[in-house]
Every structure is written in C-alpha cells, then in structure tokens.
Design a protein around this motif. Structure first.
Motif, PDB file in Angstrom:
ATOM      1  N   UNK A   1     -32.770  34.854 -24.396  1.00 30.75           N
ATOM      2  CA  UNK A   1     -32.092  35.093 -23.059  1.00 30.75           C
ATOM      3  C   UNK A   1     -30.932  33.919 -23.011  1.00 30.75           C
ATOM      4  N   UNK A   2     -31.468  32.742 -23.199  1.00 32.39           N
ATOM      5  CA  UNK A   2     -30.641  31.415 -23.092  1.00 32.39           C
ATOM      6  C   UNK A   2     -29.272  31.669 -24.458  1.00 32.39           C
ATOM      7  N   UNK A   3     -29.646  32.305 -25.277  1.00 30.80           N
ATOM      8  CA  UNK A   3     -28.770  32.295 -26.567  1.00 30.80           C
ATOM      9  C   UNK A   3     -27.526  33.523 -26.108  1.00 30.80           C
ATOM     10  N   UNK A   4     -27.968  34.505 -25.572  1.00 30.90           N
ATOM     11  CA  UNK A   4     -27.412  35.744 -25.013  1.00 30.90           C
ATOM     12  C   UNK A   4     -26.273  34.991 -23.901  1.00 30.90           C
ATOM     13  N   UNK A   5     -26.875  34.146 -23.076  1.00 27.50           N
ATOM     14  CA  UNK A   5     -25.959  33.755 -22.041  1.00 27.50           C
ATOM     15  C   UNK A   5     -24.880  32.516 -22.630  1.00 27.50           C
ATOM     16  N   UNK A   6     -25.378  31.903 -23.858  1.00 23.02           N
ATOM     17  CA  UNK A   6     -24.521  30.715 -24.104  1.00 23.02           C
ATOM     18  C   UNK A   6     -23.368  31.687 -24.677  1.00 23.02           C
ATOM     19  N   UNK A   7     -23.635  32.654 -25.602  1.00 19.31           N
ATOM     20  CA  UNK A   7     -22.672  33.385 -26.266  1.00 19.31           C
ATOM     21  C   UNK A   7     -21.643  34.078 -25.100  1.00 19.31           C
ATOM     22  N   UNK A   8     -22.166  34.521 -23.684  1.00 19.54           N
ATOM     23  CA  UNK A   8     -21.140  34.897 -22.917  1.00 19.54           C
ATOM     24  C   UNK A   8     -20.343  33.900 -22.329  1.00 19.54           C
ATOM     25  N   UNK A   9     -20.667  32.569 -22.339  1.00 19.96           N
ATOM     26  CA  UNK A   9     -20.219  31.576 -21.461  1.00 19.96           C
ATOM     27  C   UNK A   9     -18.586  31.686 -21.923  1.00 19.96           C
ATOM     28  N   UNK A  10     -17.701  31.309 -21.035  1.00 21.42           N
ATOM     29  CA  UNK A  10     -16.382  30.977 -21.240  1.00 21.42           C
ATOM     30  C   UNK A  10     -15.796  29.728 -20.484  1.00 21.42           C
ATOM     31  N   UNK A  11     -15.720  28.756 -21.362  1.00 22.30           N
ATOM     32  CA  UNK A  11     -15.404  27.480 -20.716  1.00 22.30           C
ATOM     33  C   UNK A  11     -16.112  27.164 -19.360  1.00 22.30           C
ATOM     34  N   UNK A  12     -17.394  26.987 -19.486  1.00 24.52           N
ATOM     35  CA  UNK A  12     -18.250  26.562 -18.145  1.00 24.52           C
ATOM     36  C   UNK A  12     -17.703  25.483 -17.561  1.00 24.52           C
ATOM     37  N   UNK A  13     -17.389  24.600 -18.346  1.00 24.65           N
ATOM     38  CA  UNK A  13     -16.905  23.258 -17.578  1.00 24.65           C
ATOM     39  C   UNK A  13     -15.918  23.273 -16.713  1.00 24.65           C
ATOM     40  N   UNK A  14     -14.833  24.224 -17.351  1.00 26.16           N
ATOM     41  CA  UNK A  14     -13.681  24.356 -16.422  1.00 26.16           C
ATOM     42  C   UNK A  14     -13.852  25.544 -15.416  1.00 26.16           C
ATOM     43  N   UNK A  15     -14.579  26.718 -15.872  1.00 26.30           N
ATOM     44  CA  UNK A  15     -14.342  27.815 -14.783  1.00 26.30           C
ATOM     45  C   UNK A  15     -15.580  27.829 -13.836  1.00 26.30           C
TER      46      UNK A  15
END
Length: 896
Positions: free
Chosen positions: A94-108
C-alpha cells in the motif's frame, strides 16, 4: 557474491529471531537454516521490498525537514505512528503504491487539507509589553522628569517643574525626537550643583595638555595616587586613558605626587609593561574567526579577560564605594594584580607565537596550550596550569566533534580542513574501501596533519572510523549498539586532572583519559567487525581454502591437481593452457572440500612458451604461468589483500615445481637389463644412486616447507588473528605471515641465487629421467638387434628355419584397429620429443652423462648449503634460524 552473503546473513538473523535455538546446538540451527535458504531460493515471485519502502518513507520525512516543512514532517510522522498498530503483510504494498502516485509532495501538499494549523510566527516583543508585564505603568515615579529653569538660582527658590511621560510617548518616534536634550547642568541638583561641578572640573584639571617650557620639554604635571590608580585600572581593562596611549606607553608629562621622577617613571613603566602583555589578548579576542576551533579559543580567551575585568572592577569598588578607611597604594595594587595577570601572560605568549608563525594550522594553538600547560605544571605555577589546562580541554571539546562523528558514524564533515582524515573522490570497489577509500592527511614534508599529542591514538581513531564504514556496507551498523558504552568518559579539567593527582604529569593524565575515551568508541566497531568476519563471512573457512589451494595442506588433493598438469606436460599436450580446462582440473581436484564455484584458474601469458618440448624439460617454463584463484567474500579480502595472494602464489609455484621433479623421478619407466654388458650394469647403478639423491633432495625441500615453515606459521597466524584488537591488526598479522613464509622458504630477493640453484636441481631431475628413458630404449633396440643377428647367423640352422625361429622368439603384434595405430603413433611422437629435449646430450655415452649430472648435483648442493650457512650467519632476521636448519639438513647429503 555480495547478494549471497547478504542472503545468508539475513537468513541467520531470521532463524535466530524465530526459532531461538541456542548456539550450542549448531546441527539443528544448520538444518533450519538450509530449509529457509531452500524456500527463499525456490521462491518464484517477488513482493515489494519492505525495507526499500521504509527507507523511502524516512527519506521523504527527512526531505520535508530539510526544505523547512517541519509542520508537514511532524504530521507525516504522526500518521505513520498512528498506522503502526494496523500494520499487516500488505502494508508495504500500500505504501509503495502511494509513493508511486505521489507528485512532488513537498511542494504540492497543503496543511490546510489535513486540518492542521499552519505555523504562526511569534509576536514581536515591544516596550509596551515589557512595561505591562513588569508593572512599570503602576510605578509612575520612574516616568518623572525634573526640569529646572536656566535662569533660576538658589536665592530665588524657583520651583521645580515635573512632567510625567507615558509609556506610549517613550516608545514612539515622535516623543524621542522631540525630547529636550539633557545637559550636565540638568543632572546637578540645586543648590549644590554648580559647586559640585566646579569641584569635578578642578579634580580633572590634570588632564589639560601640559605646558611646554624652554628647551621644548613639556612641564611635568603632578598627579595624586587616586587618579593615577583609576587610569591604571582603566588601562588594564583595555579602556582608553589619558596617561597611557593605545600601545600602553606612559606619557612623559605626568609625575606621581610625593616621589621622585625616576621612581614615578619606574612605577608607570611597570604598569605599562603589564598592559603591553595584555594588549595581544584583547586584540585577538576581538577578531571574528571563521574556524570553529579558533572561535572557541576566542570565546575561552574572552572568558579569561572577563574574569580579569571583574577582579579589576572589584579593586575599583574599594576606592569608589568606600566603607572604611583605605590607603591608596599603587605599589600594593601592582603586587595584587601581578598574580592575577601571570596566567594571562602565558596565554599572551601563545598568541604572540601564533602571530609570528606563518601558515599555521587551526589546531596549532591546541599544541601550544598543551605544551604550556605541561610546562606550567612542572614550574609549580598552579593558577597558570589551571587556566591553560582548562582552556585546552574546553577547546579540545570542539576538536572532539569530528573525531566523535568519525568514530561513531563513519562520516566526515564537508569542508573540514582541521581533521586528519580525507576521503577519496572516486568510488572504489568494496575490497579496497579499507585500504584506499580513506587516507590520513599529511603535509608536504610528510608530517601528519594532526596535533602532536594525538599521534599515539591516530591509528585507533582511523581504524574505528573505517570499521564503521565497512559495517555500513555490510548493513550491520546497528549491531554496534550492543557493544556501545552507556556513557562516554568526560574530558573536562575536573575529570582529567583531579586534585588528588596533581603531581602526575599533565601529558600522562591527558593520555590516560583520552585512551579511555578512544577505547569506548574503538572497541565497539572493532569487536563487531571482527565477530562478523568470523561468523557471517567465514574468515576461518577462507583461510582453510587458501591453505588447501596454495599451500597444498591436503596432499591427496594437491597430487590430484598436480598429476593432471604433469600428465599433459609429459604428453606434450597444450590443452592445459586453456584457462577453462585448467579451471576444470582445479575444481575437480578440490571438489571434495571446496565449492567448485569458488576456485578458478588463469594463465599468465608473460611466462608461457609455445614450445611443448621446452615446457616439459624445465620447471622454470610454464609452471610459473599457472595462476589459481579463490573467490572470497569482499570483507575477507580486506584481511587477505592482493599482495597476500601474490605471496601465496609464489609458494604455490615453488611447491608445484618441487612436485614436478618428484613426479618425473617417480614416473614408471621400462627398466631393461641387458645380458653380458658390464658398462650398462654400471650405468644402472650410477643412475639409481643419482635418482636416490635427487629424490632425497626434493623430499627434504618439501618436508622443510611443510613441517618447519607452513604448519607452524599457519598455527601462529590463527593465534595472531585471535589476539588482534582490530582489523588493521588482522591485516598486519596476515601480511607478516605471508612475509615470513616467503623469507623462510627462500623465496625472497636476498636468497634469489639459492632459489635458482634449487630450480637447477629440479631441472636436473628431469634431465636424468629423460636420459635414462632414452638409454633404456636404445639398449632394448640394441639387444633386440643382437638377438636377431645371433639367431640368423647360427651354423646349426638353415636360413629358412632361422627366420622362423627368430619369428617365434619375437613377440607377435596383436591385431590393431585405427585407435591402436593412433596410440602407437602418439608413443612414437612422444619418444621423438623426449629425444629432442635431450638432443644436447647426443654423442656422449650414458655413463658419462650420469657422471656429469652427478657432479652438477654435488656442486649445486654444496652451493645451496654453503649459501644458506653464510646468509644465516650474516643476517639478523628471524628466518635465519630456519635457513641454518635447512643447511644442516642438506649437508647430510654432501659427499666428503
């Protein structure tokens, strides 16, 4: 290899964590370990790497903090902890799936989406808040200003004008700008104000510039003790004065009242000398250094000067707020401040020496403080010793930071030019990390870039850091926690130099304390790494493999390998030069005790000749070209270096050459004893005598190597490795082992002529065997021809019967197929090649050849024995005893 080693290591941890079998029951542990390994290797599909996912999550949190999103990082960490109780086997996916979907989390990412309040900066502090908190508003008397009329007098009794200032007026710009400037007259209270002001002016009248008399010399201004004392104390405090200039030189226009000019000048010069010694300290303390080491030195110096200023202020207080009768004595004050200033004089000398030296290192002042503290202790200057020793240890705390980071984390501070360890800019292979990845910095003159007092501990510091780096590559850095001490020893002055050890030298006290500090860090990494080398990476098994392959500790396996090579040489076959064939021979020979994939073979093209005849007739040709290799785990290669493998190879080549000579002498040959030939019978006796001596010599060399060199040194190596304190000691023990066996086996450069003479005897064995084989073939043919002629020329038989009789006495050849024809052809070629290899001996009788061979053997043997005796007597090396023993063994065979 790295993956298999890591898999085996993790399997061991898995079995220990789940099964919990004690280490004593090793057999059961191995059963479970093999079962788990079999399941893991036969796994047909892969899942998400949970460790990689965990590292990515930690890296994401660290990235939030690096770019300043601490609130987001805290929220992220809080939610990870909240999810921890609900963790299951699908959580990494689940975490791996969420990490793959993440799009620049630090900025967005916005905290408002998480219902988290954004970070609000604290309110600015104002005077209004301070007044409200401290209760200034209620105390209205402090806001009263006394205003006096400029034209008022005591007689007129003008009334005072009092106004009240509000907090708002004090904190506003308009009120500050519009405020009336206060003068000295405003500060003087009526009616004594003018009189007091006049008295102050009269008291300070000595500050007026002195008048110049005839001759250009200024007139001496007489001054009392109290103003001069004030000037002296201000000068010692680093404040500007009238009597002393910026360089603390006294003015020649002032004289102390009541004493002579000479006495006054001497007293002023005494105080001036004190100020000049303190001036470098105050100037140095005002510098803005960039190096942390110099910054802490300046801070310590400022503390020392601050303590001096407090003591000077205490002296001033006795004369300002007089509570009892006080005698103003400049000589008494001078005697009072001298003990206070003496420790600072020693510190000033250090500053002066630093300024005189050029291109000094940032830690140079540590060396000067260390030396000065030791000298002060020897001279019984207690205050100076305490000041300098305390400053040294306070400053040394900053130098300990990179040492602590290196020994605990294996990291270097970027851009740090004061530490003595540097890292290579290129990424090196894992086996070379220990030797080449990190180096000790040295000056162009070759001196170590480190304080002198640390040189005894540099090796242990360097080794501990490298051990941590290797443990990180092993993924076992966390294993050091079980060895780590609960608290490191303190390095402050009270701990290092206690009062009950005041007579112990400062250098000894510091060395003892720092050794204890180093040991608390060094033992952690060293013990962990050594344990892993033996338990997880098989150092003992690797050494056993090297002994079997290179040192031929297992004679049966060594004979199986050597006999296969010699068979190819005797058959003049070049197939053994193929590295694949040679690898197959080696793997088959050692397959009983060593995994086949761990052994490989190579051919050195520089020492290979293409002539099969030359390769067979000398041990110097082709045999040194054989290079056997063992695949070792990369941590083991840190201890068993490439230079050590080359030393193993030299011993292996020499043993192979000795076995070659023994093999040729023991090779089955057809012994033919002709009838009625006394010369042939004498030659056979000479041959057997020479063969016996050659076999004795070869066996003596092999016995000397195996029983007196290899076996004792191998046992000593195991003991030295067990007693080693760290990996460097293990590397040194193995290097010493290789060096000992090379020198004691006469393979060093000093005994090169003796080694060459031994190889000459090995070559002589091949020549004797070839000559004997050719002679046997010749005698057999000669006897066969004599028999044939005697039968044919017999007068009692007819020619027809003679041919039939000769045919009956001659063995009938069997019916041969094509393979037999090829075999006969091969034997004929072999015989021809042997003759070609010994063609230099054609034209000489066999007994003459044997006599010459025997003379060569005696000459070589005498040279070897005499040379060993001479070198042993002239050398002071430990190997000289072994050389002398070998000479005594060989002297038995010398014919008197």
């Amino acid at each position: 290899m790295a993956f298999l080693a890591q898999l085996g290591e993790q399997t061991d941890e898995l079995v220990d964590a789940i099964v919990g079998i004690p280490e004593s029951d090793q057999e059961t542990r191995n059963i479970f370990r093999e079962a788990v390994l079999r399941l893991l290797r036969n796994h047909t599909y892969l899942r998400t790497n949970q460790f990689e996912v965990e590292d990515r999550l930690k890296g994401l949190e660290e990235r939030f903090r690096v770019i300043g999103r601490d609130a987001l990082a805290d929220a992220f960490h809080k939610r990870l902890e909240a999810y921890e109780p609900h963790h299951n086997k699908f959580t990494p996916d689940v975490f791996h799936f969420l990490l793959e979907l993440a799009d620049q989390p630090a900025q967005n990412t916005q905290l408002t989406a998480l219902d988290e309040p954004e970070e609000v900066p604290p309110p600015k502090l104002t005077w209004r808040d301070i007044a409200r908190e401290d209760g200034w508003i209620q105390e209205r008397d402090i806001w009263l200003f006394n205003r006096h009329s400029p034209d008022s007098s005591d007689d007129e009794g003008a009334a005072e004008i009092k106004t009240v200032a509000s907090v708002e007026s004090l904190t506003s710009a308009s009120s500050v700008d519009g405020r009336v400037q206060r003068t000295a007259l405003d500060c003087a209270f009526k009616p004594q104000g003018e009189e007091l002001l006049q008295r102050v002016k009269e008291a300070l009248s000595w500050r007026q510039p002195p008048t110049v008399v005839e001759g250009g010399q200024p007139e001496k201004t007489t001054i009392t003790s109290l103003p001069l004392l004030r000037e002296v104390l201000f000068m010692l405090s680093g404040l500007p004065t009238t009597i002393f200039d910026a360089d603390c030189n006294p003015s020649s226009g002032y004289q102390l009242q009541g004493i002579s000019v000479e006495a006054s000048d001497a007293l002023l010069n005494s105080f001036s000398e004190c100020g000049r010694k303190l001036a470098p300290l105050r100037a140095f303390s005002k510098r803005k250094a960039q190096s942390p080491l110099l910054q802490v030195f300046e801070s310590s110096m400022q503390k020392a000067l601050g303590s001096l200023d407090l003591q000077l202020a205490s002296i001033q207080g006795r004369y300002v707020a007089i509570e009892e009768d006080v005698v103003v004595s400049l000589v008494g004050v001078l005697n009072e401040v001298r003990p206070i200033l003496t420790p600072l004089y020693a510190l000033s000398d250090i500053i002066r020496q630093l300024q005189e030296e050029r291109n000094t290192h940032a830690f140079r002042y540590l060396e000067l403080l260390y030396d000065a503290a030791g000298m002060a202790q020897l001279q019984a200057h207690r205050d100076t010793y305490h000041l300098l020793g305390g400053m040294f240890l306070d400053c040394f705390q900053i130098y300990l930071k990179p040492i602590r980071l290196w020994m605990e984390e294996g990291r270097l501070l970027p851009g740090d030019r004061t530490f003595f360890v540097s890292e290579s800019s290129t990424k090196l292979p894992l086996p070379q990390i220990w030797k080449s990845q990190f180096n000790l910095l040295r000056s162009p003159e070759g001196n170590l870039h480190a304080p002198r007092f640390l040189k005894p501990a540099i090796h242990r510091i360097f080794t501990a850091g490298k051990s941590i780096v290797v443990l990180k590559h092993m993924k076992r850095h966390a294993a050091t926690s079980k060895y780590r001490a609960t608290e490191e020893p303190k390095m402050d002055f009270a701990t290092v130099c206690p009062d009950n050890l005041e007579f112990a030298p400062f250098s000894e006290l510091f060395s003892s304390a720092f050794d204890a500090w180093i040991q608390s860090k060094h033992h952690t990494a060293a013990a962990t790494l050594q344990e892993l080398l033996y338990t997880s990476y098989g150092l003992s098994q690797s050494l056993d493999m090297l002994e079997q392959v290179y040192l031929m500790s297992d004679g049966s396996k060594a004979d199986a390998f050597a006999s296969a090579i010699f068979r190819h040489l005797d058959n003049f076959s070049n197939s053994w030069k193929d590295r694949f064939t040679l690898t197959e021979i080696a793997q088959e020979a050692f397959s009983g005790s060593i995994d086949s994939y761990r052994i490989f073979a190579e051919i050195d093209p520089r020492t290979v000749v293409h002539s099969a005849i030359a390769g067979r007739s000398s041990v110097r040709v082709n045999l040194p070209a054989i290079r056997l290799g063992c695949r070792l785990n990369w941590p083991v290669q840190i201890v068993v270096t490439e230079e050590g493998i080359q030393g193993y190879q030299r011993i292996f080549t020499f043993l192979l050459q000795a076995r070659r000579a023994i093999s040729v002498l023991n090779h089955p040959t057809k012994n033919f004893h002709p009838r009625g030939s006394l010369a042939a019978t004498g030659s056979m006796g000479r041959y057997y005598m020479l063969r016996t001596k050659l076999l004795w010599f070869c066996d003596a060399i092999v016995t000397y190597l195996t029983t007196l060199i290899l076996a004792p040194n191998t046992a000593r190596l195991r003991a030295d490795l067990g007693d080693a304190g760290d990996v460097d000691d293990m590397i040194r023990a193995h290097a010493d082992f290789v060096s000992r066996i090379i020198h004691e086996s006469c393979q060093g450069a000093k005994l090169q002529p003796i080694r060459d003479c031994m190889l000459d005897i090995f070559d002589l064995a091949i020549k004797v065997a070839d000559a004997q084989r050719i002679e046997m073939v010749r005698l057999e043919k000669e006897e066969h021809e004599i028999t044939r002629l005697s039968v044919i020329s017999s007068p009692y038989t007819s020619p027809v019967k003679a041919k039939a009789k000769f045919a009956a006495t001659t063995p009938k050849p069997k019916k041969r197929n094509d393979e037999d024809d090829d075999s006969d052809k091969e034997n004929q070629d072999l015989e021809w090649n042997i003759k070609q290899s010994a063609k230099v001996n054609e034209g000489k009788p066999h007994h003459v050849l044997l006599k010459g061979f025997h003379g060569d053997f005696e000459r070589h043997l005498r040279f070897i024995a005499g040379g060993l005796r001479g070198v042993a007597r002239a050398s002071k090396e430990q190997a000289a005893v072994k050389w002398d023993l070998l000479a005594e063994m060989l002297e038995v065979g010398i014919k008197e």
